[in-house]
Design an enzyme around this catalytic site. Sequence first.
Site, mmCIF file in Angstrom:
data_model
loop_
_atom_site.group_PDB
_atom_site.id
_atom_site.type_symbol
_atom_site.label_atom_id
_atom_site.label_comp_id
_atom_site.label_asym_id
_atom_site.label_seq_id
_atom_site.Cartn_x
_atom_site.Cartn_y
_atom_site.Cartn_z
ATOM 1 N N LYS A 1 0.817 -1.216 0.000
ATOM 2 C CA LYS A 1 0.000 0.000 0.000
ATOM 3 C C LYS A 1 0.852 1.268 0.000
ATOM 4 O O LYS A 1 0.406 2.320 -0.456
ATOM 5 C CB LYS A 1 -0.931 0.003 1.213
ATOM 6 C CG LYS A 1 -1.961 -1.122 1.225
ATOM 7 C CD LYS A 1 -2.971 -0.996 0.100
ATOM 8 C CE LYS A 1 -4.077 -2.023 0.223
ATOM 9 N NZ LYS A 1 -5.085 -1.927 -0.856
ATOM 10 N N GLU B 1 -10.139 4.928 3.090
ATOM 11 C CA GLU B 1 -10.904 3.792 3.590
ATOM 12 C C GLU B 1 -9.933 2.640 3.773
ATOM 13 O O GLU B 1 -8.891 2.591 3.119
ATOM 14 C CB GLU B 1 -12.027 3.411 2.625
ATOM 15 C CG GLU B 1 -11.647 2.442 1.515
ATOM 16 C CD GLU B 1 -10.592 2.969 0.538
ATOM 17 O OE1 GLU B 1 -9.773 2.143 0.056
ATOM 18 O OE2 GLU B 1 -10.575 4.188 0.256
ATOM 19 N N SER C 1 2.065 -9.526 -0.603
ATOM 20 C CA SER C 1 1.633 -8.127 -0.601
ATOM 21 C C SER C 1 1.776 -7.457 0.756
ATOM 22 O O SER C 1 1.785 -6.230 0.844
ATOM 23 C CB SER C 1 0.180 -8.033 -1.070
ATOM 24 O OG SER C 1 -0.655 -8.868 -0.280
#
Length: 419
Positions: free
Chosen positions: A86, A108, A386
């Site tokens: 992210k 969010e 990830s």
Amino acid sequence: MNNNGYYGRYGGSYIPEILYTSQQQLLKEYRQAQADSSFQLELQQEMQQFSGRPTPLTPCRNLSKLLGGAQIYLKREDLNHSGAHKMNNVIGQGLLVKRMGKKRIIAETGAGQHGIASALIAARLGLECTVYMGAKDIERQYPNVFWMKQLGAEVVPVTSGGQTLRDALDEALRDWTDSHPSSHYLIGTSCGCAPYPEMVAKFQSVIGRETKEQSQQLFNALPDAVYASVGGGSNACGIMLPFQSDVAVELIGVEAGGRGTKPGDHAVRLSNNRAETDSPAMLGSPGIAQGFASIFLQDEQGQLQETHSIAAGLDYVGVSPIIADLAEKNRLRMIAAKDDKVIEAFQLLLRHEGIIPALESAHAVAGAISEIPQRPKEQNVVINISGRGDKDIFNVASAVGDPEFDRFLSRYLDQSLKT
């Protein structure tokens, strides 16, 4: 993609008129930034100096030997500063916020990884930060919530609907509608109105570009297959899109098979490996929601369904229009992994390679290890890790039934109440 932000029949911009000016400002600044060498240099420097790129491509010799098929390599996005991929996107969008002169970001989050990354970049760039998070997700991912607050972010619990990522996204959109002149909605996945799917995928594509270079260095070829988990789709887009034109590289996305096949028990929208049910291959159906057209889990009246996954970051009701288009064109093969197989894969990677994956990433591992034994040993397979699993300690401890951990929590709570 065409000029209106469509990928085939998916994408576009379905937003209220009040957001049009802000959306057009973002589109203009994003396009200019892509052609601005100074912006690109600052982006590269922040990714290196703040987030710690490049992340390595790690051989898994023990697991490869155990499974007896293709050779396994992990793209280690868990080693980013925030503990997940992210960070790539929030750095890019954070620099765009500075460029636009805005002072506040809205985000969010489901698993909390995008929330904590948003809080980190807000602290670094001197921005206000408000994070919307489903109340159910707050309970199961509280370590990330704690750090968001410590970083100065306001975390708003969302108690409507299923109290998960879908509902958090709805609330973030409402906030943006009310505050768009001074706020930027920093969407964490490659969904939403144009240019968000393209923009998020572009910032995340550093994953795939590095993977191409590193695979040439490690085994002097491109990988034969690339696996990634698919919630909204940002980590999958990031590693896969640079390989899109390399037709010999198979691309496989892994969705959340959850705990069963009934509506509300999974988050499978596109997968075609659900032979145990009478459901069609594509369990989702085309629709328009939350600003874009894609594949969503809906009932006959078009109402979005509830979902479930052991991984809070994979229970989104829709999917990136980029992913939907690639799957429809058969460039991307979608499969699903159920919760129990995900825990098994988590434990295999932990015990045989000393790597603690996020439960989202463990879906990609589970999907890969279900197929790797059937692949020739001369093949090379890359799995995108990830994120890391620190945030999942409560969920994993519960799933594996660790009584020692339960006793520790009881003692800790007793001591806290006494003081």
